[in-house]
Design a protein around this motif. Structure first.
Motif, mmCIF file in Angstrom:
data_model
loop_
_atom_site.group_PDB
_atom_site.id
_atom_site.type_symbol
_atom_site.label_atom_id
_atom_site.label_comp_id
_atom_site.label_asym_id
_atom_site.label_seq_id
_atom_site.Cartn_x
_atom_site.Cartn_y
_atom_site.Cartn_z
ATOM 1 N N ASN A 212 1.826 9.550 7.032
ATOM 2 C CA ASN A 212 1.773 10.946 6.575
ATOM 3 C C ASN A 212 1.850 11.036 5.055
ATOM 4 N N LEU A 213 1.133 10.147 4.374
ATOM 5 C CA LEU A 213 1.075 10.146 2.914
ATOM 6 C C LEU A 213 -0.097 11.000 2.457
ATOM 7 N N LYS A 214 0.137 11.871 1.482
ATOM 8 C CA LYS A 214 -0.896 12.818 1.044
ATOM 9 C C LYS A 214 -0.952 12.900 -0.480
ATOM 10 N N PRO A 215 -1.306 11.801 -1.150
ATOM 11 C CA PRO A 215 -1.346 11.845 -2.618
ATOM 12 C C PRO A 215 -2.432 12.741 -3.172
ATOM 13 N N HIS A 216 -3.394 13.162 -2.319
ATOM 14 C CA HIS A 216 -4.452 14.056 -2.796
ATOM 15 C C HIS A 216 -3.940 15.468 -3.015
ATOM 16 N N ARG A 217 -2.792 15.805 -2.415
ATOM 17 C CA ARG A 217 -2.259 17.151 -2.551
ATOM 18 C C ARG A 217 -1.809 17.385 -3.983
ATOM 19 N N SER A 218 -2.212 18.524 -4.565
ATOM 20 C CA SER A 218 -1.804 18.811 -5.935
ATOM 21 C C SER A 218 -0.304 18.957 -6.048
ATOM 22 N N GLY A 219 0.389 19.277 -4.929
ATOM 23 C CA GLY A 219 1.825 19.448 -4.981
ATOM 24 C C GLY A 219 2.596 18.153 -4.904
ATOM 25 N N THR A 220 1.898 17.007 -4.764
ATOM 26 C CA THR A 220 2.608 15.743 -4.694
ATOM 27 C C THR A 220 3.423 15.547 -5.956
ATOM 28 N N PHE A 221 4.687 15.142 -5.807
ATOM 29 C CA PHE A 221 5.559 15.019 -6.955
ATOM 30 C C PHE A 221 5.148 13.832 -7.794
ATOM 31 N N LYS A 222 5.094 14.016 -9.088
ATOM 32 C CA LYS A 222 4.689 12.956 -10.005
ATOM 33 C C LYS A 222 5.872 12.572 -10.879
ATOM 34 N N LEU A 223 6.162 11.285 -10.925
ATOM 35 C CA LEU A 223 7.261 10.814 -11.756
ATOM 36 C C LEU A 223 6.811 10.732 -13.209
ATOM 37 N N SER A 224 7.556 11.365 -14.090
ATOM 38 C CA SER A 224 7.245 11.304 -15.509
ATOM 39 C C SER A 224 7.891 10.075 -16.124
ATOM 40 N N HIS B 140 -10.756 1.865 4.346
ATOM 41 C CA HIS B 140 -10.488 2.334 5.708
ATOM 42 C C HIS B 140 -9.041 2.015 6.091
ATOM 43 N N TYR B 141 -8.585 0.819 5.706
ATOM 44 C CA TYR B 141 -7.203 0.425 6.013
ATOM 45 C C TYR B 141 -6.225 1.326 5.271
ATOM 46 N N VAL B 142 -6.505 1.595 3.997
ATOM 47 C CA VAL B 142 -5.640 2.490 3.221
ATOM 48 C C VAL B 142 -5.593 3.872 3.874
ATOM 49 N N VAL C 52 0.838 -1.201 0.000
ATOM 50 C CA VAL C 52 0.000 0.000 0.000
ATOM 51 C C VAL C 52 0.874 1.253 0.000
ATOM 52 N N ILE C 53 1.900 1.249 0.843
ATOM 53 C CA ILE C 53 2.792 2.412 0.931
ATOM 54 C C ILE C 53 3.536 2.629 -0.385
ATOM 55 N N ALA C 54 4.088 1.548 -0.935
ATOM 56 C CA ALA C 54 4.850 1.664 -2.179
ATOM 57 C C ALA C 54 3.971 2.161 -3.313
ATOM 58 N N LEU C 55 2.752 1.603 -3.412
ATOM 59 C CA LEU C 55 1.842 1.989 -4.482
ATOM 60 C C LEU C 55 1.441 3.451 -4.360
ATOM 61 N N THR C 56 1.208 3.902 -3.134
ATOM 62 C CA THR C 56 0.801 5.288 -2.908
ATOM 63 C C THR C 56 1.884 6.263 -3.346
ATOM 64 N N ARG C 57 3.130 5.878 -3.153
ATOM 65 C CA ARG C 57 4.244 6.777 -3.472
ATOM 66 C C ARG C 57 4.629 6.763 -4.943
ATOM 67 N N MET C 58 3.979 5.907 -5.711
ATOM 68 C CA MET C 58 4.250 5.835 -7.135
ATOM 69 C C MET C 58 3.135 6.504 -7.928
ATOM 70 N N THR C 59 3.470 7.008 -9.122
ATOM 71 C CA THR C 59 2.445 7.474 -10.030
ATOM 72 C C THR C 59 1.584 6.282 -10.440
ATOM 73 N N PRO C 60 0.251 6.409 -10.467
ATOM 74 C CA PRO C 60 -0.596 5.284 -10.888
ATOM 75 C C PRO C 60 -0.161 4.737 -12.243
ATOM 76 N N PRO C 61 -0.120 3.415 -12.414
ATOM 77 C CA PRO C 61 0.283 2.824 -13.691
ATOM 78 C C PRO C 61 -0.607 3.308 -14.829
ATOM 79 N N PRO C 62 -0.070 3.415 -16.050
ATOM 80 C CA PRO C 62 -0.869 3.914 -17.182
ATOM 81 C C PRO C 62 -2.151 3.130 -17.411
ATOM 82 N N ASP C 63 -2.100 1.787 -17.172
ATOM 83 C CA ASP C 63 -3.286 0.987 -17.443
ATOM 84 C C ASP C 63 -4.401 1.195 -16.423
ATOM 85 N N SER C 64 -4.107 1.951 -15.358
ATOM 86 C CA SER C 64 -5.145 2.221 -14.358
ATOM 87 C C SER C 64 -6.070 3.349 -14.787
#
Length: 364
Positions: free
Chosen positions: A136-148, A126-128, A89-101
Motif C-alpha cells: 500500500n505504498l503510494k509515492p505518486h500521491r502529492s500528499g506523500t510526506f517528504k523528508l527535508s 512490474h515487480y516494483v 525497494v520498500i525502504a527506497l520508496t519510503r525515502m525522499t529520492p537522493p539528491p544525486d538522482s
C-alpha cells in the motif's frame, strides 16, 4: 482527474512501451484522457470499453498510481526475488529520492533503475508496482510526506507554524510565492482519429500562445489574495510585486512566509528589507514548499480555472486569472491550519525511525 506533468509523462511512457500488454497501455491512455478533462462517456467510446471500466481504471490509478494499472498475475508461483531486494525497494520508496538522482519523487521505473545503477540489484518495474500494491505504498500521491534535508528544519517549522496558529498581535502574515510558466493553451476541435493498436485514439490540436508568471500573496487571517502576472520571474519582478502586496498593510508589522529561491534574496531585495524594518521574511525549510499556505491556493486556482481552460492568448489567460482572484476575494475565507509544530516534527521522527529500522533490517 488532475495529473501532474510527471504523472502524465510516466503514463505516456507506459502507453507507448512495447514491453507492456495492450490492456496496460490502454489503461494508461484512459487515465491520460481523464487527466485532459474528457467526459466519462467520451473516454469509454475512445477506448472501446464500458463506462464502468473507465471508472474502475481511474479508481485503480487514484489508489495505487501506475502500479494499479499493471496486470495482476493470477495463479502460479511468485518471482524468486531475495527478501533483501524486496526490503530495499520498500525502504527506497519510503525515502525522499537522493539528491544525486535528480528526482522529486519515485515512479515505478525509477527505483528499479536507481537500484541497478547504485547497488547492482536488478528488478523490473512490474515487480516494483506489485510491491507497492502489496505494501500500500503510494509515492505518486502529492500528499506523500517528504523528508527535508534542511539542518534548520525544526526551527523553521516552529517559526512558520507559530505564525499560522498564533500570529503577533496587530501584525499581518502573508504567504507569498510565484507560479511559473502558466501556459496559455488553446484546445481546438478533435482531429481525425489515429489507429493505435486495436483502438482509435482521437486527439486534440493544442496551440500554445505563450506563458505568464503568476505572483500571489495570501493573507492568512482573511484568505484574501493579491495577485499579479508578469512576463518573467526574477529579483526585479519579485520585488515589484512585494511592494504591491505590502502596500495595503501600511503602518503594520508584516511577516512574509516564502521559499528559498535566489530571487527572494537578491541585493535589491535585501536593501529594500533594510529600508523597511517592519517587514520580516520567514523562509520555509528546503524541500518543504507544502508548508507555505499559498501553495494550497495555487492548487485550487489550477484545478478550478487554469488547467482545463482554453486561452487564445496570454492576454486572455491573464484576464481569466484576474477575474478568478476578484471572484475569490468577494467571498474569501482563510484556510484552517490545525497541525502544530510538534505534530509535524513527531511525524518526521516516526518516518525517520521507520526508515532507519528498514535499512538496519535489510543490512543484517
Amino acid at each position: 482527474m488532475n495529473l501532474t506533468s510527471e504523472q502524465a509523462a510516466e503514463l505516456r511512457t507506459l502507453a507507448a512501451d512495447r514491453h507492456v500488454t495492450a490492456d496496460v497501455a490502454l489503461r494508461a491512455r484512459i487515465v491520460l484522457w481523464a487527466g485532459e478533462g474528457r467526459r466519462r462517456k467520451d473516454i469509454a467510446e475512445l477506448a472501446g470499453v464500458s463506462a464502468r471500466t473507465v471508472d474502475r481504471t481511474r479508481a485503480r490509478y487514484a489508489e495505487n498510481g501506475v502500479a494499479g494499472l499493471v496486470e495482476r498475475k493470477r495463479g502460479g508461483g511468485k518471482d524468486q526475488v531475495p527478501p533483501r531486494t524486496r526490503g530495499r525497494v520498500i525502504a527506497l520508496t519510503r525515502m525522499t529520492p537522493p539528491p544525486d538522482s535528480g528526482l522529486s519523487h519515485w515512479s515505478t521505473r525509477t527505483p528499479a533503475a536507481y537500484l541497478k545503477r547504485t547497488e547492482g540489484i536488478k528488478v523490473s518495474f512490474h515487480y516494483v508496482a506489485r510491491i507497492w500494491r502489496e505494501e500500500n505504498l503510494k509515492p505518486h500521491r502529492s500528499g506523500t510526506f517528504k523528508l527535508s534535508k534542511d539542518p534548520a528544519f525544526a526551527e523553521k517549522v516552529a517559526d512558520i507554524v507559530g505564525l499560522y496558529l498564533d500570529p503577533p498581535g496587530g501584525a499581518v502574515v502573508l504567504s507569498v510565492d510565484g507560479k511559473t510558466q502558466v501556459q496559455a493553451l488553446d484546445r481546438t476541435q478533435p482531429v481525425l482519429p489515429v489507429t493505435f493498436a486495436a483502438t482509435e485514439k482521437r486527439t486534440h490540436d493544442y496551440v500554445r500562445h505563450g506563458t505568464t508568471n503568476l505572483f500571489a500573496a495570501l493573507n492568512i487571517a482573511t484568505g484574501e489574495v493579491v495577485g499579479e502576472c508578469k512576463p518573467n520571474r526574477n529579483g526585479d519582478t519579485f520585488l515589484a510585486f512585494l511592494k504591491k502586496a505590502v502596500k495595503p498593510q501600511a503602518g503594520k508589522e508584516i511577516h512574509i512566509v516564502l521559499d528559498n529561491l535566489s530571487t527572494h534574496t537578491t541585493p535589491d531585495v535585501k536593501a529594500w528589507l533594510e529600508e523597511n524594518p517592519h517587514v520580516h521574511f520567514h523562509f520555509t525549510p528546503v524541500g518543504s514548499s507544502w508548508l507555505n499556505q499559498i501553495e494550497l491556493w495555487f492548487g485550487i486556482i489550477t484545478r478550478q480555472s487554469i488547467r482545463r481552460g482554453t486561452f487564445s492568448s496570454v492576454h486572455v489567460l491573464v484576464k481569466q486569472i484576474r477575474d478568478y482572484i476578484n471572484s475569490w476575494n468577494a467571498n474569501a475565507k482563510p484556510f484552517v491550519w490545525t497541525a502544530t509544530a510538534g505534530d509535524i516534527l513527531a511525524k518526521v521522527r516516526l518516518v525517520q525511525t521507520a526508515v532507519r529500522k528498514l535499512l538496519n533490517n535489510n543490512a543484517n
